[in-house]
Design a protein around this motif. Structure first.
Motif, PDB file in Angstrom:
ATOM      1  N   GLY A  22     -23.205  -4.639  -5.603  1.00  0.00           N
ATOM      2  CA  GLY A  22     -23.558  -4.313  -6.978  1.00  0.00           C
ATOM      3  C   GLY A  22     -22.757  -3.160  -7.568  1.00  0.00           C
ATOM      4  N   ARG A  23     -21.765  -2.666  -6.829  1.00  0.00           N
ATOM      5  CA  ARG A  23     -20.961  -1.567  -7.356  1.00  0.00           C
ATOM      6  C   ARG A  23     -20.068  -2.049  -8.504  1.00  0.00           C
ATOM      7  N   THR A  24     -19.699  -1.129  -9.359  1.00  0.00           N
ATOM      8  CA  THR A  24     -18.838  -1.443 -10.493  1.00  0.00           C
ATOM      9  C   THR A  24     -17.387  -1.549 -10.030  1.00  0.00           C
ATOM     10  N   LEU A  25     -16.711  -2.580 -10.494  1.00  0.00           N
ATOM     11  CA  LEU A  25     -15.313  -2.777 -10.150  1.00  0.00           C
ATOM     12  C   LEU A  25     -14.436  -1.843 -10.976  1.00  0.00           C
ATOM     13  N   ALA A  26     -13.575  -1.122 -10.293  1.00  0.00           N
ATOM     14  CA  ALA A  26     -12.555  -0.303 -10.954  1.00  0.00           C
ATOM     15  C   ALA A  26     -11.254  -1.080 -10.862  1.00  0.00           C
ATOM     16  N   PRO A  27     -10.787  -1.634 -11.953  1.00  0.00           N
ATOM     17  CA  PRO A  27      -9.604  -2.501 -11.915  1.00  0.00           C
ATOM     18  C   PRO A  27      -8.305  -1.706 -11.769  1.00  0.00           C
ATOM     19  N   LEU A  28      -7.883  -1.484 -10.540  1.00  0.00           N
ATOM     20  CA  LEU A  28      -6.648  -0.762 -10.252  1.00  0.00           C
ATOM     21  C   LEU A  28      -5.577  -1.751  -9.815  1.00  0.00           C
ATOM     22  N   PRO A  30      -2.653  -3.184  -7.382  1.00  0.00           N
ATOM     23  CA  PRO A  30      -2.598  -3.151  -5.913  1.00  0.00           C
ATOM     24  C   PRO A  30      -1.947  -1.863  -5.374  1.00  0.00           C
ATOM     25  N   ALA A  31      -0.930  -1.375  -6.049  1.00  0.00           N
ATOM     26  CA  ALA A  31      -0.285  -0.138  -5.596  1.00  0.00           C
ATOM     27  C   ALA A  31      -1.241   1.055  -5.704  1.00  0.00           C
ATOM     28  N   ALA A  32      -1.997   1.133  -6.785  1.00  0.00           N
ATOM     29  CA  ALA A  32      -2.966   2.223  -6.946  1.00  0.00           C
ATOM     30  C   ALA A  32      -4.109   2.088  -5.947  1.00  0.00           C
ATOM     31  N   GLN A  33      -4.524   0.850  -5.663  1.00  0.00           N
ATOM     32  CA  GLN A  33      -5.548   0.634  -4.637  1.00  0.00           C
ATOM     33  C   GLN A  33      -5.072   1.174  -3.296  1.00  0.00           C
ATOM     34  N   ALA A  34      -3.824   0.899  -2.938  1.00  0.00           N
ATOM     35  CA  ALA A  34      -3.278   1.365  -1.657  1.00  0.00           C
ATOM     36  C   ALA A  34      -3.219   2.893  -1.623  1.00  0.00           C
ATOM     37  N   THR A  35      -2.793   3.491  -2.728  1.00  0.00           N
ATOM     38  CA  THR A  35      -2.741   4.957  -2.800  1.00  0.00           C
ATOM     39  C   THR A  35      -4.137   5.545  -2.640  1.00  0.00           C
ATOM     40  N   LEU A  36      -5.108   4.984  -3.352  1.00  0.00           N
ATOM     41  CA  LEU A  36      -6.474   5.481  -3.290  1.00  0.00           C
ATOM     42  C   LEU A  36      -7.057   5.312  -1.891  1.00  0.00           C
ATOM     43  N   ARG A  37      -6.794   4.175  -1.275  1.00  0.00           N
ATOM     44  CA  ARG A  37      -7.292   3.941   0.082  1.00  0.00           C
ATOM     45  C   ARG A  37      -6.719   4.982   1.044  1.00  0.00           C
ATOM     46  N   PRO A  87      -3.746   6.184  -8.939  1.00  0.00           N
ATOM     47  CA  PRO A  87      -5.099   5.706  -9.250  1.00  0.00           C
ATOM     48  C   PRO A  87      -5.791   6.449 -10.386  1.00  0.00           C
ATOM     49  N   GLY A  88      -5.602   7.744 -10.482  1.00  0.00           N
ATOM     50  CA  GLY A  88      -6.323   8.536 -11.476  1.00  0.00           C
ATOM     51  C   GLY A  88      -6.241   8.002 -12.889  1.00  0.00           C
ATOM     52  N   PRO A  89      -5.032   7.782 -13.422  1.00  0.00           N
ATOM     53  CA  PRO A  89      -4.934   7.300 -14.800  1.00  0.00           C
ATOM     54  C   PRO A  89      -5.510   5.899 -15.013  1.00  0.00           C
ATOM     55  N   GLN A  90      -5.668   5.142 -13.937  1.00  0.00           N
ATOM     56  CA  GLN A  90      -6.184   3.779 -14.056  1.00  0.00           C
ATOM     57  C   GLN A  90      -7.701   3.698 -13.893  1.00  0.00           C
ATOM     58  N   PRO A  92     -11.685   4.055 -14.432  1.00  0.00           N
ATOM     59  CA  PRO A  92     -12.626   4.232 -15.547  1.00  0.00           C
ATOM     60  C   PRO A  92     -12.999   5.719 -15.641  1.00  0.00           C
ATOM     61  N   GLN A  93     -13.262   6.186 -16.841  1.00  0.00           N
ATOM     62  CA  GLN A  93     -13.525   7.607 -17.058  1.00  0.00           C
ATOM     63  C   GLN A  93     -14.662   8.131 -16.172  1.00  0.00           C
ATOM     64  N   ALA A  94     -15.725   7.373 -16.021  1.00  0.00           N
ATOM     65  CA  ALA A  94     -16.864   7.831 -15.210  1.00  0.00           C
ATOM     66  C   ALA A  94     -16.484   7.971 -13.740  1.00  0.00           C
ATOM     67  N   MET A  95     -15.662   7.070 -13.245  1.00  0.00           N
ATOM     68  CA  MET A  95     -15.196   7.153 -11.858  1.00  0.00           C
ATOM     69  C   MET A  95     -14.291   8.375 -11.681  1.00  0.00           C
ATOM     70  N   HIS A  96     -13.396   8.592 -12.630  1.00  0.00           N
ATOM     71  CA  HIS A  96     -12.496   9.745 -12.578  1.00  0.00           C
ATOM     72  C   HIS A  96     -13.297  11.032 -12.592  1.00  0.00           C
ATOM     73  N   ARG A  97     -14.356  11.071 -13.413  1.00  0.00           N
ATOM     74  CA  ARG A  97     -15.221  12.249 -13.486  1.00  0.00           C
ATOM     75  C   ARG A  97     -15.886  12.517 -12.128  1.00  0.00           C
ATOM     76  N   MET A  98     -16.307  11.459 -11.457  1.00  0.00           N
ATOM     77  CA  MET A  98     -16.932  11.633 -10.138  1.00  0.00           C
ATOM     78  C   MET A  98     -15.919  12.193  -9.138  1.00  0.00           C
ATOM     79  N   GLY A  99     -14.670  11.762  -9.248  1.00  0.00           N
ATOM     80  CA  GLY A  99     -13.630  12.305  -8.380  1.00  0.00           C
ATOM     81  C   GLY A  99     -13.418  13.787  -8.616  1.00  0.00           C
ATOM     82  N   ILE A 100     -13.387  14.169  -9.874  1.00  0.00           N
ATOM     83  CA  ILE A 100     -13.239  15.596 -10.212  1.00  0.00           C
ATOM     84  C   ILE A 100     -14.441  16.382  -9.698  1.00  0.00           C
TER      85      ILE A 100
END
Length: 142
Positions: A22-28, A30-37, A87-90, A92-100
């Motif tokens: 049920g988690r929200t998909l963050a559409p990144l 593939p390169a950003a997904q790899a960086t984030l992972r 990943p950061g610029p891609q 969603p704002q709420a996800m980025h806020r949680m990272g910060i």
């Protein structure tokens, strides 16, 4: 027969769990997904190091790890990557806020650890892991 059933459960389980995610998909990309992972795996290693250092009473060393690997000192480490791998610029704002929020929690932990306040450092370590758990429970990249 039992073996066949157990094997069928193992094979089908990932599909069942994915359907119930049920988690929200963050559409990144593939390169950003790899960086984030890679970044998240590094964060996990750093968190493990923090816990070990705190358990050994090495608060000053834990503060350095928190500052450089998880806190504000770790922000922006992907700036030199191509935009599709950042990943950061891609996010969603709420996800980025949680990272910060996670970076801020790590820096607050570092402050307490630098001060040598083990009780406060432990509380703030709990706050840091809470930010990790909240984000990972809220977001997915695939």
């Amino acid at each position: 027969m039992r073996r066949a059933f157990a094997l069928a459960c193992l094979v089908c389980a990932p599909t069942v769990f994915a359907a119930e995610d049920g988690r929200t998909l963050a559409p990144l990309t593939p390169a950003a997904q790899a960086t984030l992972r890679d970044e998240m795996l590094g964060n996990l290693r750093a968190l493990n190091e923090l816990i070990t250092l705190v358990a050994d009473g090495k608060l000053a060393e834990a503060a350095v790890v928190a500052d450089t690997e998880l806190g504000f000192g770790a922000m922006g480490r992907n700036r030199s990557l191509p935009m599709d791998a950042r990943p950061g610029p891609q996010m969603p704002q709420a996800m980025h806020r949680m990272g910060i929020d996670g970076h801020q929690a790590a820096s607050r932990f570092a402050e307490a650890a630098k001060a040598g306040d083990q009780a406060l450092a432990l509380r703030r370590l709990g706050e840091l892991t809470t930010t990790c758990v909240a984000c990972h429970h809220a977001w997915r990249t695939r």
